[in-house]
Design an enzyme around this catalytic site. Sequence first.
Site, PDB file in Angstrom:
ATOM      1  N   GLY A 139       0.807  -1.217   0.000  1.00 32.15           N
ATOM      2  CA  GLY A 139       0.000   0.000   0.000  1.00 32.15           C
ATOM      3  C   GLY A 139       0.844   1.272   0.000  1.00 32.15           C
ATOM      4  O   GLY A 139       2.009   1.263   0.393  1.00 32.15           O
ATOM      5  N   ARG A 141      -1.430   9.013   3.423  1.00 33.67           N
ATOM      6  CA  ARG A 141      -1.694   9.926   4.540  1.00 33.67           C
ATOM      7  C   ARG A 141      -0.487  10.131   5.458  1.00 33.67           C
ATOM      8  O   ARG A 141      -0.522  10.984   6.351  1.00 33.67           O
ATOM      9  CB  ARG A 141      -2.901   9.433   5.344  1.00 33.67           C
ATOM     10  CG  ARG A 141      -4.220   9.743   4.654  1.00 33.67           C
ATOM     11  CD  ARG A 141      -5.373   9.604   5.615  1.00 33.67           C
ATOM     12  NE  ARG A 141      -5.750   8.224   5.838  1.00 33.67           N
ATOM     13  CZ  ARG A 141      -6.279   7.771   6.975  1.00 33.67           C
ATOM     14  NH1 ARG A 141      -6.474   8.582   7.986  1.00 33.67           N
ATOM     15  NH2 ARG A 141      -6.605   6.501   7.094  1.00 33.67           N
ATOM     16  N   LYS A 193      35.678   7.835  26.500  1.00 23.96           N
ATOM     17  CA  LYS A 193      35.588   7.026  25.282  1.00 23.96           C
ATOM     18  C   LYS A 193      36.683   5.978  25.281  1.00 23.96           C
ATOM     19  O   LYS A 193      37.837   6.302  25.574  1.00 23.96           O
ATOM     20  CB  LYS A 193      35.743   7.926  24.049  1.00 23.96           C
ATOM     21  CG  LYS A 193      35.550   7.205  22.742  1.00 23.96           C
ATOM     22  CD  LYS A 193      36.462   7.690  21.630  1.00 23.96           C
ATOM     23  CE  LYS A 193      37.884   7.196  21.791  1.00 23.96           C
ATOM     24  NZ  LYS A 193      38.726   7.453  20.601  1.00 23.96           N
TER      25      LYS A 193
HETATM   26  C1  UD1 Z   1      -9.089  -4.338   4.932  1.00 25.96           C
HETATM   27  C2  UD1 Z   1     -10.151  -5.434   4.917  1.00 25.96           C
HETATM   28  C3  UD1 Z   1     -11.246  -5.089   5.907  1.00 25.96           C
HETATM   29  C4  UD1 Z   1     -10.696  -4.876   7.282  1.00 25.96           C
HETATM   30  C5  UD1 Z   1      -9.570  -3.835   7.243  1.00 25.96           C
HETATM   31  C6  UD1 Z   1      -8.866  -3.786   8.554  1.00 25.96           C
HETATM   32  C7  UD1 Z   1     -10.201  -6.334   2.667  1.00 25.96           C
HETATM   33  C8  UD1 Z   1     -10.922  -6.335   1.367  1.00 25.96           C
HETATM   34  N1  UD1 Z   1     -10.699  -5.536   3.591  1.00 25.96           N
HETATM   35  O1  UD1 Z   1      -9.722  -3.178   4.435  1.00 25.96           O
HETATM   36  O2  UD1 Z   1     -12.217  -6.122   5.949  1.00 25.96           O
HETATM   37  O3  UD1 Z   1     -11.695  -4.488   8.180  1.00 25.96           O
HETATM   38  O4  UD1 Z   1      -8.588  -4.167   6.254  1.00 25.96           O
HETATM   39  O5  UD1 Z   1      -7.960  -2.723   8.570  1.00 25.96           O
HETATM   40  O6  UD1 Z   1      -9.237  -7.046   2.831  1.00 25.96           O
HETATM   41  N2  UD1 Z   1      -2.578  -3.897   0.545  1.00 25.96           N
HETATM   42  C9  UD1 Z   1      -1.701  -4.384  -0.423  1.00 25.96           C
HETATM   43  N3  UD1 Z   1      -2.115  -4.408  -1.714  1.00 25.96           N
HETATM   44  C10 UD1 Z   1      -3.324  -3.963  -2.104  1.00 25.96           C
HETATM   45  C11 UD1 Z   1      -4.208  -3.461  -1.128  1.00 25.96           C
HETATM   46  C12 UD1 Z   1      -3.804  -3.450   0.180  1.00 25.96           C
HETATM   47  O7  UD1 Z   1      -0.585  -4.799  -0.101  1.00 25.96           O
HETATM   48  O8  UD1 Z   1      -3.609  -4.021  -3.290  1.00 25.96           O
HETATM   49  C13 UD1 Z   1      -2.143  -3.878   1.940  1.00 25.96           C
HETATM   50  C14 UD1 Z   1      -2.072  -2.474   2.520  1.00 25.96           C
HETATM   51  O9  UD1 Z   1      -0.761  -1.953   2.366  1.00 25.96           O
HETATM   52  C15 UD1 Z   1      -2.405  -2.721   3.968  1.00 25.96           C
HETATM   53  C16 UD1 Z   1      -3.353  -3.909   3.933  1.00 25.96           C
HETATM   54  O10 UD1 Z   1      -3.123  -4.547   2.702  1.00 25.96           O
HETATM   55  O11 UD1 Z   1      -1.269  -3.091   4.708  1.00 25.96           O
HETATM   56  C17 UD1 Z   1      -4.807  -3.513   4.070  1.00 25.96           C
HETATM   57  O12 UD1 Z   1      -5.136  -2.640   3.042  1.00 25.96           O
HETATM   58  P1  UD1 Z   1      -6.204  -1.496   3.250  1.00 25.96           P
HETATM   59  O13 UD1 Z   1      -6.364  -0.754   2.000  1.00 25.96           O
HETATM   60  O14 UD1 Z   1      -5.923  -0.749   4.486  1.00 25.96           O
HETATM   61  O15 UD1 Z   1      -7.536  -2.380   3.476  1.00 25.96           O
HETATM   62  P2  UD1 Z   1      -8.936  -1.842   3.930  1.00 25.96           P
HETATM   63  O16 UD1 Z   1      -9.666  -1.362   2.737  1.00 25.96           O
HETATM   64  O17 UD1 Z   1      -8.782  -0.926   5.061  1.00 25.96           O
END
Ligand code: UD1
Length: 457
Positions: free
Chosen positions: A10, A14, A352
């Site tokens: 990700g 922010r 030292k």
């Molecule tokens: C995800 C969950 C949600 C949960 C929430 C908890 C899914 C679809 N949803 O949502 O149910 O309540 O986390 O915080 O899984 N990431 C990648 N590649 C991507 C997308 C994300 O590596 O393509 C990584 C991000 O860097 C992060 C994690 O996966 O570390 C979660 O991604 P984020 O976008 O925060 O998921 P949410 O939409 O918040």
Amino acid sequence: MLNVVILAAGLGKRMQSDLPKVLHTLAGKPMLAHVLDSARQLDPARIVVVIGHGAERVREAFQGEPGLEFVVQQPQHGTGHAVQQAVPALLEGDGADDATLVLYGDVPLVQPDTLRNLLVARGPGMAVLTETLTDPTGYGRIVRGNDGQVQRIVEHKDASDAERAIDEVNTGILCAPTAKLKQWLARIDNNNAQGEYYLTDVVALSVADSVPVGAAQPAAGWETLGVNSRVQQAELERRWQHEQARRQLEAGVTLADPARFDVRGTLTCGRDVFIDVGCVFEGNVTLADGVRIGPHCVLRDVTLGRGTHVEAFSHLHDARVDRDARIGPYARLRPGADLGAETHVGNFVEIKKTRLGDGSKANHLAYLGDAQIGARVNIGAGTITCNYDGVNKSVTVIEDDVFVGSDTQLVAPVTVGRGATLGAGTTLTRDAPADKLTVSRAKQVTIEGWRRPVKKS
Ligand code: UD1
Ligand code: MG
């Protein structure tokens, strides 16, 4: 055979930073390193980190760590898509205990015990780590059937009003049988509000395949808090420091204020240790029984013997101190400082790569570098070991029971023999013999009949 997949692709927009989010630190250590440390406690056969934004910097930061595999997800089409990229790297054994655990690189503090509970909750099937929140807004909701069993997860953006009323949420952490997970991942689609491949969709696929879905909860709420902004980073830092303080208090350490205590590494304390406010402990710090640390000290990779006191505003780095020493206030111990029992090091003394023998004292304003100092030596105020000629460093040897008068310069290499006395103000350029007074000083004269000048009219 256990695989751990850590999602770290990700953007972390922010954070308002050029540094990839998972390299931002908590308690002095990158968030991803916290996750890796917890994962390693489970003894996995393989750890796969899914990287994307800032991939090269993340890879570089963890270069050469054993059992670690990186896969790149570019572009990012969701958590399911992220785990799909890891599929070729997942190891499988005889099937019976094959499992894959998914963690988030930006959820740094999940504890090994919680992960162990999740693995137990899985049984032969899969399990999700869930939590009940007073405000579940934004999270995926855990939909359970009339029998109380987990049926599926619905993302907030896809949820109906009735589903949004569910307060049990998906933390994102789950584990599943590896072979099944691969099949399910191949079947998920992106027909949803965000147009993403949701990892959470494997839950419904598991239920459809009659593979039971268990659930576990973290022991503490802070374990599953994610970091998306500097504000959340700062809040989680305080929570974690508070937790570390609590553990020290439980173990019998007195903290003047648990809210003003920072450990960025490992702090190991004996019995009846006292730590005043505003101290920072970095690397590996070991404090033996009865040690007292005054306010606003920084200790990094330091070992202190029993009964040693460090007074306010002292800075100790890569130093060892034996028992019952008195250090500070305003003392500085630099790498290679090795202080014996009952030594005293006072204000504005810098040491030292120097051994200070048992019972020796340097109480005020001194620089002792590259020196071997024996026992019961007194170093007068303002003493300097001139260890550096601009090119090379040289050693000063001061044998037992020497008395060094104030404002002495020892021009190294030089040796002061056992029991010798150096008169105040001496610039020592040759060795001083044992048991004698050595002094280099212009003879004092008094000019008779001298008058102060007066202002010309
Ligand atoms: C995800 C969950 C949600 C949960 C929430 C908890 C899914 C679809 N949803 O949502 O149910 O309540 O986390 O915080 O899984 N990431 C990648 N590649 C991507 C997308 C994300 O590596 O393509 C990584 C991000 O860097 C992060 C994690 O996966 O570390 C979660 O991604 P984020 O976008 O925060 O998921 P949410 O939409 O918040
Ligand atoms: Mg999130």
